[in-house]
Design a protein around this motif. Structure first.
Motif, PDB file in Angstrom:
ATOM      1  N   ARG A  94       0.829  -1.210   0.000  1.00 42.29           N
ATOM      2  CA  ARG A  94       0.000   0.000   0.000  1.00 42.29           C
ATOM      3  C   ARG A  94       0.861   1.256   0.000  1.00 42.29           C
ATOM      4  O   ARG A  94       0.527   2.262  -0.651  1.00 42.29           O
ATOM      5  N   PHE A  95       1.973   1.216   0.714  1.00 40.10           N
ATOM      6  CA  PHE A  95       2.883   2.365   0.734  1.00 40.10           C
ATOM      7  C   PHE A  95       3.389   2.684  -0.668  1.00 40.10           C
ATOM      8  O   PHE A  95       3.351   3.836  -1.114  1.00 40.10           O
ATOM      9  N   TRP A  96       3.880   1.660  -1.396  1.00 40.45           N
ATOM     10  CA  TRP A  96       4.434   1.900  -2.724  1.00 40.45           C
ATOM     11  C   TRP A  96       3.356   2.309  -3.718  1.00 40.45           C
ATOM     12  O   TRP A  96       3.601   3.141  -4.606  1.00 40.45           O
ATOM     13  N   ALA A  97       2.172   1.758  -3.550  1.00 38.79           N
ATOM     14  CA  ALA A  97       1.070   2.158  -4.427  1.00 38.79           C
ATOM     15  C   ALA A  97       0.762   3.649  -4.260  1.00 38.79           C
ATOM     16  O   ALA A  97       0.584   4.377  -5.248  1.00 38.79           O
ATOM     17  N   LYS A  98       0.725   4.108  -3.027  1.00 39.96           N
ATOM     18  CA  LYS A  98       0.428   5.521  -2.775  1.00 39.96           C
ATOM     19  C   LYS A  98       1.600   6.412  -3.186  1.00 39.96           C
ATOM     20  O   LYS A  98       1.394   7.531  -3.682  1.00 39.96           O
TER      21      LYS A  98
END
Length: 214
Positions: A94-98
C-alpha cells in the motif's frame, strides 16, 4: 441485470486499473462508457461527490476511487490476490502504491504539461521519485515480487501512459541508462498478456494528448 458493473472512460489509467484486476481474477462485468462532458444521470447518482470515473457497482452498491475499488475487488474475489496476506508486506504494498500514485504520477504529469521553472522543478522531482522506484525494483520482477501486485497495477501510468506523453511532448524522463530496473519492469508489465488485453489503443491515446498539447 449484471451483478458487476463498471462505469468508465476509454483511455483512463484509473479505469484500466479496475479492468485489469477484474480480468486477473476472471470476474465478468458489464462496462458502461461515460461521456465526461455530458455526464449520465447514473454517474451523478452513484458518484455525486466527485462526479468522475471509475465507478464500480457490486449488486448495485457503488464504490468510487480506483484504489478503493481495487482493494474491494481483492477482498471479495479471493483468487489471484494482488495484496499479500502478511500484514507487513500488505502495508508495504500500500505504501508503494500511494507513493507511485501521489508522488510519481503527479511529478511526471507536471513535467509534461508545465513550462519554464515550474517544469524544471517537476522534472527534478520526477527524477528523484523514479530513482527511488528503480532502487525498489532491484532484484525484483514486479513490485509485488514474481507476479503483478497492487503497486504494479497503480504503476500502469508509468508503464504505458508516461511513454506516450514523453513521445508526444518531446520531454524525456525515463531512460534505460538512468533507470534500468524500472525499464525492465515496464517491459515485463507491458508484455504480460492480460495487461495487453486491457490496455487502450496507443494511437488513439497519443492523438488525444497531442490535440490537447497543441
Amino acid at each position: 441485470m449484471a451483478q458487476v458493473k463498471l462505469h468508465g472512460l476509454y483511455g483512463s489509467p484509473f479505469v484500466h486499473r479496475v479492468e485489469l484486476v477484474l480480468k486477473l481474477k476472471g470476474v465478468e462485468y458489464e462496462y458502461i462508457e461515460e461521456d465526461m462532458v455530458n455526464k449520465s444521470s447514473l454517474l451523478l447518482k452513484y458518484n455525486p461527490i466527485y462526479q468522475k470515473v471509475p465507478v464500480f457497482l457490486h449488486n448495485e452498491k457503488p464504490i468510487v476511487e480506483s484504489l478503493e475499488i481495487v482493494e474491494y475487488i481483492d477482498e471479495i474475489w479471493k483468487g489471484n490476490p494482488i495484496l499479500p496476506q502478511d500484514p507487513y508486506d500488505k502495508a508495504m504494498a500500500r505504501f508503494w502504491a500511494k507513493f507511485i500514485d501521489y508522488k510519481c504520477r503527479s511529478a511526471i504529469w507536471n513535467s509534461i504539461w508545465s513550462k519554464g521553472e515550474e517544469q524544471e522543478k517537476a522534472k527534478k522531482e520526477a527524477g528523484e521519485a523514479l530513482k527511488i522506484l528503480d532502487n525498489e525494483l532491484k532484484d525484483k520482477k514486479f513490485f509485488g515480487g514474481d507476479k503483478i501486485g497492487l503497486a504494479d497495477i497503480v504503476g500502469n501510468f508509468i508503464a504505458f501512459w508516461s511513454g506516450i506523453l514523453e513521445e508526444m511532448s518531446g520531454v524525456t524522463l525515463i531512460t534505460e541508462d538512468k533507470y534500468p530496473n524500472l525499464c525492465r519492469w515496464i517491459a515485463e508489465y507491458l508484455n504480460c498478456s492480460i495487461v495487453k488485453e486491457s490496455l487502450p489503443d496507443r494511437g488513439i491515446i497519443f492523438s488525444y494528448f497531442q490535440a490537447r498539447y497543441q
